[in-house]
Design a protein around this motif. Sequence first.
Motif, PDB file in Angstrom:
ATOM      1  N   SER A  37       0.723  -1.688   0.144  1.00  0.00           N
ATOM      2  CA  SER A  37       0.145   0.033  -0.290  1.00  0.00           C
ATOM      3  C   SER A  37       0.794   1.115   0.116  1.00  0.00           C
ATOM      4  N   PHE A  82      -9.556   5.202  -2.834  1.00  0.00           N
ATOM      5  CA  PHE A  82      -8.605   3.986  -2.834  1.00  0.00           C
ATOM      6  C   PHE A  82      -8.525   3.280  -3.941  1.00  0.00           C
ATOM      7  N   ILE A 141      -1.917  -0.963  -3.409  1.00  0.00           N
ATOM      8  CA  ILE A 141      -2.678  -0.057  -3.083  1.00  0.00           C
ATOM      9  C   ILE A 141      -2.589   1.550  -3.290  1.00  0.00           C
ATOM     10  N   SER A 156      -3.826   5.274  -1.582  1.00  0.00           N
ATOM     11  CA  SER A 156      -4.587   5.749  -0.664  1.00  0.00           C
ATOM     12  C   SER A 156      -4.340   7.315  -1.495  1.00  0.00           C
ATOM     13  N   SER A 191      -7.842   4.082   6.189  1.00  0.00           N
ATOM     14  CA  SER A 191      -6.351   3.737   6.118  1.00  0.00           C
ATOM     15  C   SER A 191      -5.663   2.836   7.059  1.00  0.00           C
TER      16      SER A 191
END
Length: 463
Positions: free
Chosen positions: A58, A91, A156, A158, A174
């Motif tokens: 992420s 996201f 991922i 954000s 998150s």
Amino acid sequence: MTAKERYKKLKEYLSAENPVLLDVIKEYQELDKVARRLGFFDDEETYTAKISWWPLISMLGTFSSGKSTFINNYVGMEVQQSGNQAVDDKFTVICYGSGDRVTTLPGLALDADPRFPFYNISEEVERVEKGEGSRVNLYLQLKTVPSERVKGKILIDSPGFDADNQRSAILRISSHIIEMSDLVLIFFDARHPEPGAMRDTLEHLVAGTVEHRDRDKILYILNQIDTTAKEDNLEDVIGSWQRALSQKGLISGNFYAIYNESAMQPIDDPAVAERLKRKRDEDLARILDKMEGVKIERAYRITKAMEDFAREIKTGSLPRLQEALRRWGRRVLIYDGIVAALLTAGVASLLIMGIVPAAGAYLWSLVGVVTALFIFLHFRIRNFVAGREVRKAEADDPHLARAVAKQTRWYRPLLGAWMKGWVRRTEERLDRISEYSRSAIRKLNDQFVNPFGSEEADGSRNG
């Protein structure tokens, strides 16, 4: 997707990706059986849905910190829009797709699919921000990319964090992805040399992660360091950011400095250019090396999570269930004693007043009626006290409430609340699962470790 279907799909996936984990699936099924027998899970719940079986990387950070550009360069194609403003405000889950172009799907594709880390995330969002759970498409999207680099892993991206616009739903999501990820890249922008002005952002992105049990998986990246070339003050800028991060509790060495070579500013001084490039190449290589290692990390994380789940039942859920059952049992016995005393007093009064003869059929009929009444009241009391315990548990843990409801059904023996046999047998099963988790980790070690450096060890490993 039912639990049975999920097991089947996971086995198909693992048979190709990592056959060592096939046996781990069986132990997860055993763990699910324990949870269902106790009442913590229903028939369709499974611990395999509480973790991701795909490696997760992420990216979090501030607006215009270079997350999207980093992703595009890594994937090798234009996946995310990049710019100085908040262009990608959702996201975005990025995974491999067999098509010939990038395909974008709505957030519902993630919320409804247990194979992804955002399964049922709408419920999480709804808890923290009423009414937002039904608008999950505003927060999530899925993109499939025909890039070999994302095969076998999930990225991922954000939305950027803005101190003036940190909605609770965004923060909740998150936190969820930080928990689920194998590697977390947190980006900062070197063009903003005053980290103190971003106090709220640092509070969430750093202070919220330094206490994480897997904090070594979190990398802090100062991006666009080419902007320091003009003043030749790279060390000052890095030092300023490191001090800001240390004030939030970061004391580890997971701090990197990079820039995007295709978008860099011209650097007149060759020595400065060489120094920045050397720093960038070294740090970028370390970051990419960690990104390529997430498959191994995920295999260990899956295996270790099984032991963590078993320990949580043994040391957390099971004792709380046992305590609730004993509290239920004590209160039922107290109420039973009061009812028995009142009924006994009533019968004695009838006998003393001569309303019922002290012997004969009338007395036995009275005894039968009183016994039936006591049994009836006993089960009403059981249900009443159990209902109170269930409602009490629901406020803190719905799974505990469900277990209390199951263990206090009418056919469950009241004295079972004090019997240690079922607790001991459950603990033994959980201990076996924990031991298997440790042995599975040793098997994973055998794939990568050969301390003797011998062909014999390699042969035994392959066999």
